[in-house]
Design an enzyme around this catalytic site. Structure first.
Site, mmCIF file in Angstrom:
data_model
loop_
_atom_site.group_PDB
_atom_site.id
_atom_site.type_symbol
_atom_site.label_atom_id
_atom_site.label_comp_id
_atom_site.label_asym_id
_atom_site.label_seq_id
_atom_site.Cartn_x
_atom_site.Cartn_y
_atom_site.Cartn_z
ATOM 1 N N HIS A 336 5.919 -6.960 -8.611
ATOM 2 C CA HIS A 336 5.135 -5.976 -7.841
ATOM 3 C C HIS A 336 5.280 -6.312 -6.361
ATOM 4 C CE1 HIS A 336 1.780 -3.667 -6.357
ATOM 5 N NE2 HIS A 336 1.597 -3.138 -7.551
ATOM 6 N N ARG A 356 -1.128 1.767 -0.894
ATOM 7 C CA ARG A 356 -0.004 2.486 -0.256
ATOM 8 C C ARG A 356 -0.095 3.972 -0.555
ATOM 9 N NH1 ARG A 356 4.627 0.048 -2.749
ATOM 10 N NH2 ARG A 356 3.242 -1.347 -3.882
#
Ligand SMILES: Cc1cc2nc3c(=O)[nH]c(=O)nc-3n(C[C@H](O)[C@H](O)[C@H](O)COP(=O)(O)OP(=O)(O)OC[C@H]3O[C@@H](n4cnc5c(N)ncnc54)[C@H](O)[C@@H]3O)c2cc1C
Length: 553
Positions: A336, A356
């Protein structure tokens, strides 16, 4: 930004964090003008992956010497585990030559009590059969409970299961099993409704409409969340439901260490060790078995930190490989992009992609963007490693770790004050307790080992190549191909947990008990290990990671 907000940062990082604050206004103005960092072409994506993604490092893999995937390259740490001897309790059974009477008998045995296992139990129990869940640690200790960002499902007017399917295939670089991907996307809307009916509280607008967000690599907003604690909320309702079922029993601290098969190769039970009873060995007989043991993060491939829970040690892969089941895509693991790099006591823990999704950008130590923040995960990871290694544009912590900044405060600038606190209550309060205010400071991040993309081969009903054995959740492979998109793991465990639960119950009610339980598959695996001159130094499954001890794997 007041310099006081940066007090937790050492001198090395403080100057760089100030740089990020200085470039923020400019970056926000660009977003408001509708501009974004250019996405990579397919050719560039491929090149960056090959040059920088950990999966492509030749020294990270080695070919297996034994078993059905012999000669295939898998991560070294996993290869060592697959080529290991059974635990002492199982070797005793092999040497004795017979399996004692069953200590426990059930219709459906479920191995693992994360989301996939509990979902399968709820569904299997509908048949009225007896269901036994055995789990390695406490009920709930799992990756599912730690899931933050959300679950995908195409339930909006502008979306469809077909659109979802295309995204899943694109994210997986077209290496997915198309039937499994189709099942995932087709069942998505129903899975969301099922969870709502169980009482799961999703984020909604005052009108009652679901709030949905973008995840990396998705063409539609279809990520449904419960703040940044989606997995916790999901497990709350799954457990509530499961605990109400009289025909489901749960045994904690009882890992399964081997499968039992009959003369026809059907799985008819398992060998268990009771961790809180001096590792006492017990035999469980079952008409069908569902494997839901999750992933492998705690193997710390290539010494990466991990976001995974303590029990994620690839036990399911060890059990099935020895029993002769092939796996797929295990050379592809998900790192990740945003694991915490500082504070270092939190290294590897996750900062969800939802940050994000709401606009937080990844920037280097000069406060400059270097990648479109919502590229598919593997591409973003490769971009961060490239930025830190090729260009040395990462910021370095006092102990020499490196990372890039996730500029979280810009979320409030884009969506209004209070958004961070409201959308990310878990992470916000956790950092606040450590004197770090996420509304004011960026967080240093670096890729962390997060998800096992591949796993045991299954069919759309969760059946494996061994009669009587089903698998669901992270332990299985094919749904995501080489790369999973955000939110699809939580969906997978519901969709395939339900399918496996249903099919395993049906198998159990139609086929009776099966033959005499044995370990002949282990005997032949031991012969293979000896023939391949594999030294007798390692045992598996490892059950718990071996921090601070001489590593036997
Ligand atoms: C921090 C974090 C955040 C995430 N966020 C998201 C997200 O927002 N959206 C998303 O889609 N996905 C997310 N994921 C991924 C997702 O949570 C997992 O892939 C998924 O929950 C796996 O579910 P599972 O039931 O297959 O495995 P798990 O939930 O890990 O459960 C496995 C169970 O098996 C047990 N077990 C293991 N070995 C044995 C054994 N030998 N015997 C008996 N029991 C055993 C374990 O103790 C555990 O109870 C996240 C993962 C992490 C770690």
């Amino acid at each position: 930004m007041s310099e006081r907000a940066l007090n937790h940062l050492p001198e090395e990082l403080r100057e760089s964090a100030l740089e990020v604050a200085r470039t923020r206004e400019d970056r926000i103005r660009r977003i408001q003008r509708g501009e974004s960092f250019p996405q990579l072409s397919l050719t560039d994506r491929k090149a960056w992956l090959e040059d920088f993604h950990p999966d492509y490092r030749a020294d990270g893999k080695r070919a297996l010497k034994v078993g059905v995937n012999k000669d295939e390259g898998v991560p070294v740490e996993l290869a060592n585990l697959l080529e290991a001897w059974p635990r002492a309790s199982v070797r005793d059974l092999v040497e004795n030559g017979r399996i004692p009477e069953a200590d426990f008998e059930t219709d459906v045995l479920i191995i693992g009590a994360g989301g996939a296992g509990v979902t399968a139990a709820i569904e299997a129990a509908k048949s009225g059969l007896d269901v036994l869940i055995t789990t390695k640690l406490r009920a709930g200790d799992s990756n599912t409970i730690m899931a933050e960002g959300g679950i995908q499902g195409a339930d909006q007017e502008c979306d469809s299961p077909l659109q979802h399917y295309l995204d899943v295939l694109g994210g997986g670089h077209f290496s997915n099993d198309p039937d499994l991907a189709e099942a995932l996307c087709h069942d998505g809307p129903d899975a969301l409704s099922w969870l709502e009916e169980l009482g799961m509280l999703f984020d909604k607008y005052p009108t009652g409409r679901m709030k949905v967000r973008h995840g990396g690599g998705t063409s539609r907003k279809r990520l449904h969340s419960s703040g940044d604690m989606t997995g916790l909320e999901m497990m709350r309702v799954l457990w509530d439901q499961c605990r109400n079922l009289r025909n489901v029993n749960v045994m904690e601290f009882c890992p399964i260490v081997e499968l039992l098969t009959d003369d026809d190769g059907r799985v008819v039970g398992a060998v268990m060790e009771r961790l809180n009873h001096g590792n006492e060995m017990k035999v469980v007989k079952a008409k069908s078995v569902i494997l839901a043991t999750g992933g492998l993060g705690r193997l710390h491939l290539q010494s990466f930190p991990t976001s995974n829970h303590y029990g994620a040690t690839a036990d399911g892969l060890v059990l099935t490989y020895r029993a002769g089941l092939p796996f797929r895509d295990l050379q592809h693991n998900q790192y990740h992009p945003s694991g915490i790099a500082f504070p270092e006591q939190k290294a590897g823990l996750l900062i969800t992609e939802k940050f994000r999704g709401l606009g937080a950008q990844l920037v280097n130590r000069f406060g400059d963007e270097f990648v479109y923040s919502l590229e598919p995960r593997d591409v973003t990871t490769a971009a961060i490693i490239r930025e830190c290694s090729e260009f040395s544009h990462g910021a370095t912590t006092p102990s020499g770790n490196v990372g890039v900044w996730l500029d979280i405060p810009m979320i409030d600038d884009l969506h209004g004050k209070g958004t961070i606190e409201k959308e990310f209550p878990g992470r916000y309060s956790e950092f606040y307790r450590h004197g770090i205010d996420l509304t004011k400071v960026p967080v240093l991040v670096y890729p962390t080992l997060h998800y096992q993309n591949g796993g045991v081969r299954i069919r759309v009903d969760g059946a494996t190549g061994l009669p009587g054995l089903y698998a669901a959740g992270e332990v299985s492979g094919g749904v995501h191909g080489k790369n999973r998109l955000m939110g699809n793991a939580l969906l997978e465990l519901i969709v395939f947990g339900l399918r496996a639960g249903r099919a395993a119950a049906e198998f159990a009610s139609q086929t009776g008990s099966g033959g005499q339980a044995g370990l002949s598959h282990i005997e032949s695996y031991l012969d293979d290990l000896k023939a391949a001159d594999v030294e007798e130094t390692r045992t598996a499954p490892m059950l718990l990671p071996r921090y601070g001890k001489a590593l036997a794997i």
